[in-house]
Design a protein around this motif. Structure first.
Motif, PDB file in Angstrom:
ATOM      1  N   GLN A  43      82.040  46.250  41.829  1.00 57.31           N
ATOM      2  CA  GLN A  43      82.117  47.681  42.103  1.00 57.31           C
ATOM      3  C   GLN A  43      83.540  48.203  42.025  1.00 57.31           C
ATOM      4  O   GLN A  43      83.792  49.304  41.510  1.00 57.31           O
ATOM      5  CB  GLN A  43      81.544  47.968  43.487  1.00 57.31           C
ATOM      6  N   PHE A  44      84.490  47.421  42.527  1.00 61.02           N
ATOM      7  CA  PHE A  44      85.904  47.801  42.542  1.00 61.02           C
ATOM      8  C   PHE A  44      86.704  46.675  41.881  1.00 61.02           C
ATOM      9  O   PHE A  44      87.189  45.764  42.559  1.00 61.02           O
ATOM     10  CB  PHE A  44      86.377  48.025  43.978  1.00 61.02           C
ATOM     11  N   LYS A  59      83.812  45.683  52.665  1.00 62.37           N
ATOM     12  CA  LYS A  59      83.872  46.437  53.913  1.00 62.37           C
ATOM     13  C   LYS A  59      82.843  45.956  54.934  1.00 62.37           C
ATOM     14  O   LYS A  59      83.130  45.934  56.139  1.00 62.37           O
ATOM     15  CB  LYS A  59      83.672  47.919  53.632  1.00 62.37           C
ATOM     16  N   ARG A  87      90.358  52.800  45.450  1.00 63.64           N
ATOM     17  CA  ARG A  87      88.972  53.185  45.702  1.00 63.64           C
ATOM     18  C   ARG A  87      88.292  52.315  46.756  1.00 63.64           C
ATOM     19  O   ARG A  87      87.493  52.809  47.561  1.00 63.64           O
ATOM     20  CB  ARG A  87      88.170  53.169  44.410  1.00 63.64           C
ATOM     21  N   ASP A  91      86.824  53.949  50.047  1.00 61.90           N
ATOM     22  CA  ASP A  91      85.390  53.820  50.299  1.00 61.90           C
ATOM     23  C   ASP A  91      85.129  53.224  51.684  1.00 61.90           C
ATOM     24  O   ASP A  91      84.252  53.693  52.420  1.00 61.90           O
ATOM     25  CB  ASP A  91      84.761  52.944  49.218  1.00 61.90           C
ATOM     26  N   ARG A  94      85.907  55.889  54.318  1.00 65.10           N
ATOM     27  CA  ARG A  94      84.860  56.911  54.380  1.00 65.10           C
ATOM     28  C   ARG A  94      83.614  56.371  55.096  1.00 65.10           C
ATOM     29  O   ARG A  94      82.980  57.085  55.873  1.00 65.10           O
ATOM     30  CB  ARG A  94      84.513  57.385  52.975  1.00 65.10           C
ATOM     31  N   THR A  95      83.276  55.128  54.816  1.00 54.57           N
ATOM     32  CA  THR A  95      82.105  54.530  55.457  1.00 54.57           C
ATOM     33  C   THR A  95      82.297  54.441  56.969  1.00 54.57           C
ATOM     34  O   THR A  95      81.384  54.725  57.748  1.00 54.57           O
ATOM     35  CB  THR A  95      81.836  53.129  54.891  1.00 54.57           C
ATOM     36  N   ALA A 121      90.036  61.176  52.919  1.00 56.10           N
ATOM     37  CA  ALA A 121      89.282  59.925  53.010  1.00 56.10           C
ATOM     38  C   ALA A 121      89.728  59.062  54.183  1.00 56.10           C
ATOM     39  O   ALA A 121      88.996  58.145  54.586  1.00 56.10           O
ATOM     40  CB  ALA A 121      89.425  59.137  51.711  1.00 56.10           C
TER      41      ALA A 121
END
Length: 297
Positions: A43-44, A59, A87, A91, A94-95, A121
């Motif tokens: 994903q990243f 995360k 990112r 991410d 934000r989560t 963020a």
């Protein structure tokens, strides 16, 4: 199309699979103020210019460790393996919402709009890395330009260097605006002792510049003797005693680039009362200081 996960380096140590529940009970609201997320790389993706490739530790694993150890919040620091692609950190922040803040790595071309998006963020600082085995050299004027841009947002800077480089960096550090947080006590050589000029230069730097803070972190990196890291205690203790309002602590999970041993994060938490010996020092180190620095903006 989803990227394929990138295989980790053959000599990469696997994160401790079953860290203990710490014997030390953390103060309510404690912050793990130095930790990372790696990927997941599908994903990243990791940066092409990276010096190492870790195993994925995203995360969800970080937040599970947070709860297992008894922390309330995290400050997630951009790892060099992700370069300037923030990112994964954004991410994660934000989560987590209000339970996490982030430290980014950015270039000279970063725009105000991009910084504003990062701030939304949860990013609250940038990291400047001077460790040559991890990153390519960056001219000081580039760092100064970035540091000027982030002042509008009330961010701080994190600087990572090794003790041998401190003498040449002192003029630069004193030029940086805002609060400067030094990673891992400037990585002292613990074989030399706390009275050695190298470590006293760092103490003098903090004494002469009230904007400089220190993370009293990573005994597993600094030790020569190994666990339980008793040879690192005098260094961290000296900083906590002298500058109780300018210290932070974190796990450094998932422990990038360790080659000797992989620490038990629960045992690392049990290291805290050895360096911050009073409840007041512990609360400042783990709650008051990180909340003031990263949650006030």
């Amino acid at each position: 199309m989803t990227n394929q996960p990138q295989p980790m380096d053959a000599d990469w140590l696997v994160v401790h699979p079953n860290p203990k529940v710490p014997d030390f009970v953390l103060p309510a609201g404690s912050v793990d103020a130095h930790c990372h997320v790696f990927g997941p790389s599908a994903q990243f993706p990791y940066a092409p210019e990276r010096k190492y490739t870790p195993g994925d530790q995203g995360k969800d694993k970080l937040f599970a460790l947070r709860d297992h150890l008894g922390f309330a919040r995290n400050v997630i620091v951009q790892a060099t393996c992700h370069g300037k692609d923030n990112r994964a950190v954004m991410d994660a922040c934000r989560t987590a919402g209000d339970l996490a803040r982030g430290i980014a790595s950015v270039g000279a071309d970063i725009t105000r709009a991009e910084l504003a998006e990062m701030h939304e963020a949860g990013i609250r600082g940038v990291r400047f890395n001077f460790v040559k085995r991890l990153v390519d050299a960056t001219p000081p004027e580039v760092f100064l330009g970035i540091a000027d841009k982030i002042q509008e947002f009330g961010w701080s800077t994190v600087v990572y260097f090794e003790a041998a480089d401190l003498e040449r960096l002192v003029p630069f550090l004193n030029t940086l605006p805002g609060i400067i947080v030094v990673d891992h006590m400037g990585r002292p050589d613990v074989r030399k002792g706390v009275d050695h000029p190298d470590f006293q230069r760092f103490i003098d730097l903090m004494a002469n510049n009230a904007r400089i803070w220190s993370k009293v972190t990573c005994p597993e990196r600094l030790t020569v003797a190994g666990p339980p890291y008793d040879d690192v205690i005098p260094f961290a203790q000296a900083i906590v005693e002298a500058f109780p309002d300018r210290v932070l602590w974190g796990t450094d999970w998932p422990h990038p680039n360790l080659k000797s041993h992989m620490p038990d994060d629960g045992a690392l938490v049990d290291f805290i009362p050895k360096i911050a010996r009073t409840p007041e020092q512990q609360r400042k180190l783990l709650v008051d200081n990180p909340m003031r620095l990263y949650w006030a903006q």
